[in-house]
Scaffold this motif. Structure first.
Motif, mmCIF file in Angstrom:
data_model
loop_
_atom_site.group_PDB
_atom_site.id
_atom_site.type_symbol
_atom_site.label_atom_id
_atom_site.label_comp_id
_atom_site.label_asym_id
_atom_site.label_seq_id
_atom_site.Cartn_x
_atom_site.Cartn_y
_atom_site.Cartn_z
ATOM 1 N N VAL A 42 37.288 45.948 45.716
ATOM 2 C CA VAL A 42 37.852 46.059 44.368
ATOM 3 C C VAL A 42 39.160 46.852 44.401
ATOM 4 O O VAL A 42 40.164 46.455 43.791
ATOM 5 C CB VAL A 42 36.837 46.735 43.417
ATOM 6 C CG1 VAL A 42 37.482 46.995 42.052
ATOM 7 C CG2 VAL A 42 35.593 45.865 43.267
ATOM 8 N N THR A 82 38.985 41.169 40.046
ATOM 9 C CA THR A 82 38.243 42.301 39.490
ATOM 10 C C THR A 82 38.972 43.594 39.849
ATOM 11 O O THR A 82 39.212 43.885 41.018
ATOM 12 C CB THR A 82 36.812 42.339 40.051
ATOM 13 O OG1 THR A 82 36.133 41.122 39.714
ATOM 14 C CG2 THR A 82 36.031 43.518 39.489
ATOM 15 N N HIS A 95 32.624 46.076 34.304
ATOM 16 C CA HIS A 95 33.718 45.516 35.098
ATOM 17 C C HIS A 95 34.916 45.208 34.211
ATOM 18 O O HIS A 95 34.789 45.040 32.992
ATOM 19 C CB HIS A 95 33.262 44.248 35.848
ATOM 20 C CG HIS A 95 32.934 43.085 34.973
ATOM 21 N ND1 HIS A 95 33.760 41.980 34.835
ATOM 22 C CD2 HIS A 95 31.853 42.833 34.191
ATOM 23 C CE1 HIS A 95 33.198 41.101 34.021
ATOM 24 N NE2 HIS A 95 32.042 41.599 33.621
ATOM 25 N N GLY A 135 31.771 38.962 43.275
ATOM 26 C CA GLY A 135 32.720 38.992 42.173
ATOM 27 C C GLY A 135 32.290 38.106 41.022
ATOM 28 O O GLY A 135 31.116 37.725 40.895
#
Length: 283
Positions: A42, A82, A95, A135
Protein backbone atom coordinates in the motif's frame (compact mmCIF):
# COMPACT_ATOMS: atom_id res chain seq x y z
CA UNK A 1 -9.78 11.64 -7.73
CA UNK A 2 -9.81 10.03 -4.30
CA UNK A 3 -12.55 8.58 -2.16
CA UNK A 4 -13.06 9.39 1.49
CA UNK A 5 -12.07 6.62 3.89
CA UNK A 6 -14.51 3.75 3.33
CA UNK A 7 -15.55 1.47 6.20
CA UNK A 8 -17.34 -1.86 6.03
CA UNK A 9 -17.43 -5.02 8.14
CA UNK A 10 -16.70 -8.55 6.92
CA UNK A 11 -19.68 -9.89 8.87
CA UNK A 12 -22.21 -7.49 7.30
CA UNK A 13 -22.76 -7.78 3.54
CA UNK A 14 -25.79 -5.50 3.53
CA UNK A 15 -27.67 -8.00 1.34
CA UNK A 16 -30.49 -10.45 1.93
CA UNK A 17 -31.17 -12.12 -1.42
CA UNK A 18 -28.24 -11.56 -3.76
CA UNK A 19 -24.51 -12.24 -3.63
CA UNK A 20 -22.59 -15.00 -1.86
CA UNK A 21 -22.40 -15.47 1.91
CA UNK A 22 -18.86 -15.26 3.32
CA UNK A 23 -17.55 -17.02 6.40
CA UNK A 24 -14.09 -15.53 6.68
CA UNK A 25 -11.62 -16.43 9.40
CA UNK A 26 -11.67 -12.86 10.72
CA UNK A 27 -8.45 -12.94 12.80
CA UNK A 28 -6.50 -14.40 9.86
CA UNK A 29 -7.80 -11.80 7.38
CA UNK A 30 -7.10 -8.97 9.85
CA UNK A 31 -3.54 -10.22 10.38
CA UNK A 32 -2.95 -10.51 6.63
CA UNK A 33 -4.15 -6.95 5.95
CA UNK A 34 -2.10 -5.42 8.77
CA UNK A 35 1.01 -7.46 7.96
CA UNK A 36 4.26 -5.82 6.88
CA UNK A 37 4.23 -7.11 3.28
CA UNK A 38 0.64 -5.95 2.69
CA UNK A 39 1.18 -2.51 4.22
CA UNK A 40 4.40 -2.03 2.28
CA UNK A 41 2.48 -2.72 -0.92
CA UNK A 42 0.00 0.00 0.00
CA UNK A 43 2.77 2.42 0.98
CA UNK A 44 4.49 2.06 -2.41
CA UNK A 45 1.21 2.35 -4.38
CA UNK A 46 1.58 -1.20 -5.63
CA UNK A 47 -1.87 -2.42 -4.57
CA UNK A 48 -3.67 -1.87 -7.86
CA UNK A 49 -7.28 -2.69 -8.69
CA UNK A 50 -9.22 -3.16 -11.93
CA UNK A 51 -12.54 -2.39 -13.50
CA UNK A 52 -14.25 -5.71 -12.80
CA UNK A 53 -12.68 -8.93 -11.57
CA UNK A 54 -12.06 -10.51 -14.97
CA UNK A 55 -8.32 -9.58 -15.21
CA UNK A 56 -7.70 -11.57 -12.02
CA UNK A 57 -9.90 -14.43 -13.24
CA UNK A 58 -7.95 -14.61 -16.49
CA UNK A 59 -4.37 -13.83 -15.40
CA UNK A 60 -4.32 -14.65 -11.68
CA UNK A 61 -4.84 -12.68 -8.50
CA UNK A 62 -1.90 -10.39 -9.33
CA UNK A 63 -2.13 -9.93 -13.12
CA UNK A 64 0.53 -7.18 -13.36
CA UNK A 65 0.77 -5.81 -16.92
CA UNK A 66 -1.24 -8.57 -18.58
CA UNK A 67 -0.45 -11.81 -20.35
CA UNK A 68 -0.59 -13.78 -23.58
CA UNK A 69 -3.75 -15.30 -25.06
CA UNK A 70 -3.59 -17.34 -28.28
CA UNK A 71 -0.11 -15.99 -28.95
CA UNK A 72 -1.23 -12.37 -28.62
CA UNK A 73 -0.19 -9.99 -25.85
CA UNK A 74 -3.18 -8.69 -23.89
CA UNK A 75 -2.72 -5.47 -21.90
CA UNK A 76 -4.41 -5.17 -18.52
CA UNK A 77 -5.15 -1.61 -17.44
CA UNK A 78 -5.63 -0.92 -13.70
CA UNK A 79 -8.40 1.44 -12.66
CA UNK A 80 -7.66 2.21 -9.00
CA UNK A 81 -4.87 2.12 -6.43
CA UNK A 82 -5.32 1.60 -2.68
CA UNK A 83 -3.65 4.42 -0.74
CA UNK A 84 -4.79 3.51 2.78
CA UNK A 85 -5.74 0.15 4.31
CA UNK A 86 -6.37 -1.02 7.85
CA UNK A 87 -8.23 -3.91 9.51
CA UNK A 88 -9.75 -3.84 13.01
CA UNK A 89 -10.13 -6.84 15.29
CA UNK A 90 -13.93 -6.93 14.89
CA UNK A 91 -13.60 -7.43 11.10
CA UNK A 92 -14.03 -3.78 10.13
CA UNK A 93 -11.99 -2.83 7.06
CA UNK A 94 -10.95 0.76 6.36
CA UNK A 95 -9.56 1.75 2.99
CA UNK A 96 -9.14 4.70 0.67
CA UNK A 97 -8.96 4.44 -3.11
CA UNK A 98 -7.59 6.71 -5.81
CA UNK A 99 -8.98 6.48 -9.34
CA UNK A 100 -6.26 6.48 -11.96
CA UNK A 101 -6.15 9.03 -14.78
CA UNK A 102 -6.75 6.57 -17.61
CA UNK A 103 -9.76 5.10 -19.43
CA UNK A 104 -10.44 2.41 -16.81
CA UNK A 105 -9.98 4.84 -13.93
CA UNK A 106 -12.24 7.50 -15.46
CA UNK A 107 -14.95 4.91 -16.11
CA UNK A 108 -14.83 3.66 -12.50
CA UNK A 109 -14.77 7.21 -11.14
CA UNK A 110 -17.76 8.34 -13.19
CA UNK A 111 -19.72 5.32 -11.97
CA UNK A 112 -18.68 6.14 -8.41
CA UNK A 113 -19.80 9.77 -8.77
CA UNK A 114 -23.10 8.53 -10.17
CA UNK A 115 -23.58 6.24 -7.15
CA UNK A 116 -23.43 3.09 -9.23
CA UNK A 117 -21.25 0.07 -8.44
CA UNK A 118 -18.79 -0.31 -5.60
CA UNK A 119 -15.57 -1.93 -4.40
CA UNK A 120 -14.98 -5.66 -4.16
CA UNK A 121 -11.97 -7.22 -2.43
CA UNK A 122 -9.64 -9.85 -3.89
CA UNK A 123 -8.64 -12.34 -1.17
CA UNK A 124 -7.03 -15.76 -1.47
CA UNK A 125 -8.17 -17.58 1.68
CA UNK A 126 -6.35 -20.84 0.97
CA UNK A 127 -2.67 -19.88 0.78
CA UNK A 128 -0.42 -22.32 2.62
CA UNK A 129 0.91 -19.64 4.99
CA UNK A 130 -2.46 -18.01 5.56
CA UNK A 131 -4.78 -15.76 3.53
CA UNK A 132 -3.41 -13.05 1.25
CA UNK A 133 -5.10 -9.75 0.46
CA UNK A 134 -4.58 -8.40 -3.08
CA UNK A 135 -6.67 -5.23 -3.05
CA UNK A 136 -9.98 -4.00 -4.45
CA UNK A 137 -11.61 -3.91 -7.88
CA UNK A 138 -14.48 -1.69 -8.95
CA UNK A 139 -17.52 -3.77 -9.90
CA UNK A 140 -21.12 -3.03 -10.84
CA UNK A 141 -22.65 -5.15 -8.05
CA UNK A 142 -20.32 -5.59 -5.06
CA UNK A 143 -20.92 -8.64 -2.88
CA UNK A 144 -20.58 -6.36 0.16
CA UNK A 145 -23.11 -3.65 -0.62
CA UNK A 146 -21.69 -1.78 2.38
CA UNK A 147 -18.36 -1.36 0.54
CA UNK A 148 -19.34 1.49 -1.78
CA UNK A 149 -18.09 4.73 -0.21
CA UNK A 150 -21.41 6.51 -0.68
CA UNK A 151 -24.99 6.30 0.54
CA UNK A 152 -27.22 4.58 -1.98
CA UNK A 153 -29.82 6.96 -3.39
CA UNK A 154 -32.77 5.17 -4.92
CA UNK A 155 -33.44 8.01 -7.35
CA UNK A 156 -29.83 8.27 -8.57
CA UNK A 157 -29.05 7.68 -12.23
CA UNK A 158 -26.00 7.53 -14.44
CA UNK A 159 -24.78 10.91 -15.59
CA UNK A 160 -24.01 11.66 -19.23
CA UNK A 161 -20.28 11.58 -18.40
CA UNK A 162 -20.63 8.11 -16.94
CA UNK A 163 -22.52 6.81 -20.00
CA UNK A 164 -19.91 8.23 -22.40
CA UNK A 165 -17.07 6.76 -20.32
CA UNK A 166 -18.72 3.35 -20.33
CA UNK A 167 -19.16 3.38 -24.10
CA UNK A 168 -15.54 4.41 -24.71
CA UNK A 169 -14.09 1.87 -22.35
CA UNK A 170 -16.31 -0.98 -23.54
CA UNK A 171 -14.92 -0.42 -27.05
CA UNK A 172 -11.40 -0.42 -25.58
CA UNK A 173 -11.76 -3.75 -23.76
CA UNK A 174 -14.08 -5.43 -26.27
CA UNK A 175 -11.29 -7.46 -27.89
CA UNK A 176 -9.99 -8.72 -24.57
CA UNK A 177 -13.49 -9.69 -23.43
CA UNK A 178 -14.02 -11.68 -26.63
CA UNK A 179 -10.74 -13.48 -26.03
CA UNK A 180 -11.93 -14.41 -22.55
CA UNK A 181 -15.26 -15.66 -23.91
CA UNK A 182 -13.36 -17.76 -26.45
CA UNK A 183 -11.21 -19.34 -23.76
CA UNK A 184 -14.27 -20.20 -21.67
CA UNK A 185 -15.96 -21.68 -24.75
CA UNK A 186 -12.92 -23.89 -25.42
CA UNK A 187 -13.00 -25.07 -21.82
CA UNK A 188 -16.68 -25.98 -22.16
CA UNK A 189 -15.90 -27.94 -25.33
CA UNK A 190 -13.18 -29.87 -23.53
CA UNK A 191 -15.55 -30.66 -20.68
CA UNK A 192 -18.19 -31.91 -23.14
CA UNK A 193 -15.66 -34.11 -24.94
CA UNK A 194 -14.54 -35.56 -21.62
CA UNK A 195 -18.14 -36.42 -20.69
CA UNK A 196 -18.68 -38.06 -24.09
CA UNK A 197 -15.53 -40.14 -23.64
CA UNK A 198 -16.71 -41.36 -20.23
CA UNK A 199 -20.08 -42.28 -21.72
CA UNK A 200 -18.42 -44.24 -24.55
CA UNK A 201 -16.17 -46.05 -22.07
CA UNK A 202 -19.19 -47.07 -20.00
CA UNK A 203 -20.92 -48.42 -23.13
CA UNK A 204 -17.87 -50.44 -24.16
CA UNK A 205 -17.50 -51.88 -20.66
CA UNK A 206 -21.15 -52.97 -20.68
CA UNK A 207 -20.69 -54.68 -24.06
CA UNK A 208 -17.65 -56.58 -22.82
CA UNK A 209 -19.53 -57.72 -19.74
CA UNK A 210 -22.26 -59.08 -22.04
CA UNK A 211 -19.74 -61.10 -24.04
CA UNK A 212 -18.07 -62.48 -20.95
CA UNK A 213 -21.48 -63.50 -19.59
CA UNK A 214 -22.38 -65.27 -22.85
CA UNK A 215 -19.09 -67.17 -22.94
CA UNK A 216 -19.47 -68.45 -19.39
CA UNK A 217 -22.99 -69.86 -19.79
CA UNK A 218 -23.26 -73.61 -20.40
CA UNK A 219 -25.56 -73.23 -23.36
CA UNK A 220 -22.97 -71.09 -25.09
CA UNK A 221 -20.82 -74.19 -25.63
CA UNK A 222 -23.41 -75.38 -28.13
CA UNK A 223 -23.96 -72.06 -29.86
CA UNK A 224 -20.74 -70.05 -30.03
CA UNK A 225 -21.68 -68.97 -33.53
CA UNK A 226 -24.60 -67.04 -32.04
CA UNK A 227 -22.09 -64.51 -30.66
CA UNK A 228 -21.77 -62.97 -34.09
CA UNK A 229 -25.46 -62.01 -34.02
CA UNK A 230 -24.91 -59.81 -30.93
CA UNK A 231 -22.63 -57.42 -32.78
CA UNK A 232 -18.88 -57.05 -32.63
CA UNK A 233 -17.72 -55.26 -29.43
CA UNK A 234 -15.07 -52.56 -29.51
CA UNK A 235 -12.76 -54.20 -26.99
CA UNK A 236 -12.77 -57.98 -27.39
CA UNK A 237 -9.75 -60.28 -27.57
CA UNK A 238 -10.59 -62.06 -30.83
CA UNK A 239 -7.58 -64.38 -30.59
CA UNK A 240 -8.80 -65.71 -27.22
CA UNK A 241 -12.30 -66.21 -28.57
CA UNK A 242 -11.01 -68.06 -31.63
CA UNK A 243 -8.90 -70.36 -29.44
CA UNK A 244 -11.93 -71.20 -27.30
CA UNK A 245 -13.98 -71.89 -30.42
CA UNK A 246 -11.33 -74.31 -31.73
CA UNK A 247 -11.17 -76.11 -28.40
CA UNK A 248 -14.96 -76.56 -28.34
CA UNK A 249 -15.02 -77.94 -31.87
CA UNK A 250 -12.13 -80.32 -31.09
CA UNK A 251 -13.89 -81.43 -27.92
CA UNK A 252 -17.05 -82.29 -29.90
CA UNK A 253 -15.14 -84.52 -32.37
CA UNK A 254 -12.57 -85.99 -29.99
CA UNK A 255 -12.67 -89.72 -29.15
CA UNK A 256 -12.99 -89.42 -25.41
CA UNK A 257 -13.77 -93.06 -24.63
CA UNK A 258 -15.14 -93.89 -21.21
CA UNK A 259 -14.59 -91.73 -18.14
CA UNK A 260 -12.53 -93.52 -15.55
CA UNK A 261 -11.90 -92.25 -12.01
CA UNK A 262 -8.54 -90.53 -11.83
CA UNK A 263 -6.25 -90.75 -8.88
CA UNK A 264 -4.31 -87.71 -7.68
CA UNK A 265 -1.32 -88.42 -9.91
CA UNK A 266 -3.19 -89.14 -13.12
CA UNK A 267 -3.11 -86.58 -15.91
CA UNK A 268 -5.07 -86.49 -19.22
CA UNK A 269 -3.01 -87.53 -22.23
CA UNK A 270 -5.21 -86.08 -24.92
CA UNK A 271 -4.02 -82.52 -25.64
CA UNK A 272 -7.47 -81.27 -26.65
CA UNK A 273 -9.07 -82.51 -23.45
CA UNK A 274 -6.25 -80.98 -21.45
CA UNK A 275 -6.74 -77.58 -23.09
CA UNK A 276 -10.48 -77.55 -22.40
CA UNK A 277 -10.09 -78.66 -18.79
CA UNK A 278 -7.43 -76.03 -18.21
CA UNK A 279 -9.76 -73.34 -19.61
CA UNK A 280 -12.56 -74.48 -17.31
CA UNK A 281 -10.44 -74.67 -14.16
CA UNK A 282 -8.99 -71.22 -14.82
CA UNK A 283 -12.49 -69.78 -14.62
Amino acid sequence: MKTDIIRYNLTERGRTYRGKPRNFDIPSIVAAINSGPCQEKVKHRDMLGYYGHWPRVKFGMNPAEGGVVDGKAVRVEPAIVTTYLKALDDGTIEHQEEFLDNDAGRLAYNLYKSKAGGFSSAIDEYKRNGPEFYGFDYVLEPNYSTNRGYDIALDSALTLDAVEAIEAYQEHIGGMARLLDSVMSDRNNVDAAYRDALKALATVSAENETYISLLTRNKTLDSVASLESVGSPLLVDRSGLSALERNIKSFKTADLGRFEPLDDEAKPTDKTVSNVLDSITRR
